[in-house]
Scaffold this active site. Structure first.
Site, short mmCIF file in Angstrom:
data_model
loop_
_atom_site.label_atom_id
_atom_site.label_comp_id
_atom_site.label_asym_id
_atom_site.label_seq_id
_atom_site.Cartn_x
_atom_site.Cartn_y
_atom_site.Cartn_z
N LYS A 1 -5.01 -20.49 -22.88
CA LYS A 1 -6.09 -19.50 -22.89
C LYS A 1 -7.30 -20.12 -23.59
O LYS A 1 -7.19 -20.57 -24.74
CB LYS A 1 -5.61 -18.29 -23.68
N VAL A 2 -8.43 -20.13 -22.89
CA VAL A 2 -9.66 -20.69 -23.47
C VAL A 2 -10.75 -19.62 -23.40
O VAL A 2 -10.77 -18.79 -22.49
CB VAL A 2 -10.13 -21.96 -22.71
#
Ligand code: E4P
Length: 217
Positions: free
Chosen positions: A83-84
């Protein structure tokens, strides 16, 4: 529509997984804090329970740092989705991680243009936060409609993962629009089955059944 559960609570994840309703899990730094555990231990335990994508979020804000953390998180299990955040560094990391064959969830999306950028960066999932938009007095569900239209216009394969879901009505609304995934807190996911007429009807059937004096099997 796929159901992800938005928690790092192992007990809740086990329970929902046993019901056969879980297609994946999303976590974030706040949920890790709530779990009281170490991010690597907790995420490993989740991946041992759930076969679908398990989102684990980087905490670095620069590209190099994100890539370094992503490597550590990705080593936990094959089903990790990195997750960015929806920043230029996050989008750059998204493209690089996708080129390495990793699943990427681009998070903290609050506009259709941001979602367009994430799709162009090849994101596996885009996470629009509908509840937090509602909190500002703006219709968060509308954002899901906008993203659906844009992705369909250009046949983007990025999956729309409705996040910050707060109510059972949110779940229905995003399903009607065609979100690919909803990530839902455990209590809201469990509440989906509830209807007073189901309880009332079951009660009446059982009362009548008792009067027949019969047994099945
Ligand atoms: C999504 O991946 C996020 O973890 C989550 O849905 C955020 O929800 P909140 O706005 O209830 O914190």
């Amino acid at each position: 529509m796929k159901f992800f559960v938005d928690t790092a609570d192992i007990k809740e994840i086990k329970e929902l997984n046993d019901l056969g309703m879980l297609d994946g899990v999303t976590t974030n730094p706040s949920l890790i804090l709530k779990s009281g555990g170490n991010i690597l231990d907790v995420t490993r335990q989740i991946c041992e329970i759930v076969q679908g994508p398990v989102s684990a979020e980087v905490t670095a804000t620069d590209y190099d740092g994100m890539m370094r953390e992503a490597k550590v998180l990705a080593a936990i299990a094959d089903n990790i989705a990195i997750k960015v955040p929806l920043t230029w560094d996050g989008l750059r990391a998204c493209r690089a991680l996708r080129a390495e064959g990793r699943m990427v969830n681009v998070t903290l999306c609050f506009s259709a243009n941001q979602a367009l950028l994430a799709a162009k960066a090849g994101a596996t999932f885009i996470s629009p936060f509908i509840g937090r938009i509602d909190d500002m007095g703006i219709d968060g569900v509308e954002l899901i409609s906008e993203i659906r239209a844009i992705y369909d216009n250009y046949d983007f394969k990025t999956e729309i993962l409705a996040a910050s879901v707060r109510t059972v009505n949110h779940v229905k609304q995003v399903a009607m629009i065609g979100a690919d995934v909803a990530t839902v807190p455990p209590a809201t996911l469990k509440a989906l089955v509830k209807h007073p007429l189901t309880d009332k009807g079951l009660e009446a059937f059982l009362a009548d059944w008792a009067k027949t004096g019969q047994k099945i099997g």
